[in-house]
Motif scaffolding. Structure first.
Motif, short mmCIF file in Angstrom:
data_model
loop_
_atom_site.label_atom_id
_atom_site.label_comp_id
_atom_site.label_asym_id
_atom_site.label_seq_id
_atom_site.Cartn_x
_atom_site.Cartn_y
_atom_site.Cartn_z
N GLY A 292 31.07 -4.23 -31.51
CA GLY A 292 29.87 -4.89 -31.02
C GLY A 292 29.27 -4.23 -29.78
N ALA A 293 28.77 -5.11 -28.90
CA ALA A 293 28.07 -4.66 -27.71
C ALA A 293 28.98 -3.83 -26.80
N ARG B 27 31.39 -1.88 -27.68
CA ARG B 27 31.54 -0.54 -28.26
C ARG B 27 30.31 0.32 -27.95
N ARG B 28 29.14 -0.28 -28.07
CA ARG B 28 27.90 0.46 -27.78
C ARG B 28 27.77 0.76 -26.28
N ALA B 29 28.23 -0.16 -25.45
CA ALA B 29 28.10 0.01 -24.00
C ALA B 29 29.15 0.96 -23.42
N HIS B 30 30.28 1.11 -24.11
CA HIS B 30 31.41 1.87 -23.56
C HIS B 30 31.04 3.26 -23.05
N PRO B 31 30.35 4.10 -23.84
CA PRO B 31 30.06 5.44 -23.31
C PRO B 31 29.16 5.41 -22.08
N TRP B 32 28.26 4.46 -22.02
CA TRP B 32 27.35 4.36 -20.88
C TRP B 32 28.06 3.83 -19.65
N LEU B 33 28.97 2.88 -19.84
CA LEU B 33 29.76 2.39 -18.72
C LEU B 33 30.65 3.50 -18.16
N SER B 34 31.20 4.30 -19.07
CA SER B 34 32.04 5.42 -18.64
C SER B 34 31.23 6.44 -17.85
N ARG B 35 30.06 6.77 -18.35
CA ARG B 35 29.19 7.71 -17.63
C ARG B 35 28.79 7.12 -16.27
#
Length: 139
Positions: free
Chosen positions: A59-60, A62-70
């Motif tokens: 869900g959300a 999973r989609r947010a994970h790469p952006w939170l990491s960056r």
């Protein structure tokens, strides 16, 4: 190489950030933080991020994970760069360095809680990615 460097720099950043929160920009600690923080960002920029959302994150999140990491890398790089600027005599009109250290450790705490949740609730082994192999038996 990337895994070992990322793990070593990650935990060095954590310890150095705690020391900076406790004592402010003490020169040897501040410069070590600058080197490890910018070093970790450099490894990520050259070799790519070592992390991923894992198969069980949906869900959300999973989609947010790469952006939170960056975002975490950007925050680390910014605070490390501002620390270097300060140590070289530069000044800016923004928050004091000690405040930036506090904000970064607060964000790091949320980051840690998220990965603890992933590791325990989802059972996706998130902590195995960032802990030295010698500690995997206790995870």
């Amino acid at each position: 190489m990337r895994r070992k460097a990322t793990i070593a720099l990650h935990w060095a950043n954590f310890v150095l950030l705690i020391l900076l929160v406790a004592g402010g920009p003490i020169p040897v600690v501040a410069w070590a933080f600058v080197l490890t923080g910018l070093g970790m960002c450099g490894v990520a920029m050259i070799k790519g991020l070592m992390n991923g959302p894992g198969p069980k994150l949906e869900g959300a999140l999973r989609r947010a994970h790469p952006w939170l990491s960056r975002g975490m890398y950007a925050a680390l790089g910014l605070v490390a760069a501002l620390t270097a600027w300060y140590m070289l005599g530069g000044r800016w009109g923004g928050p004091a360095l000690v405040d930036l250290y506090f904000y970064l450790i607060a964000a790091s705490s949320l980051h840690a809680i998220f990965h603890l949740w992933r590791h325990t609730a989802l059972g996706d082994g998130a902590l195995r990615r960032i802990t030295p192999t010698a500690l995997h038996s206790i995870l």
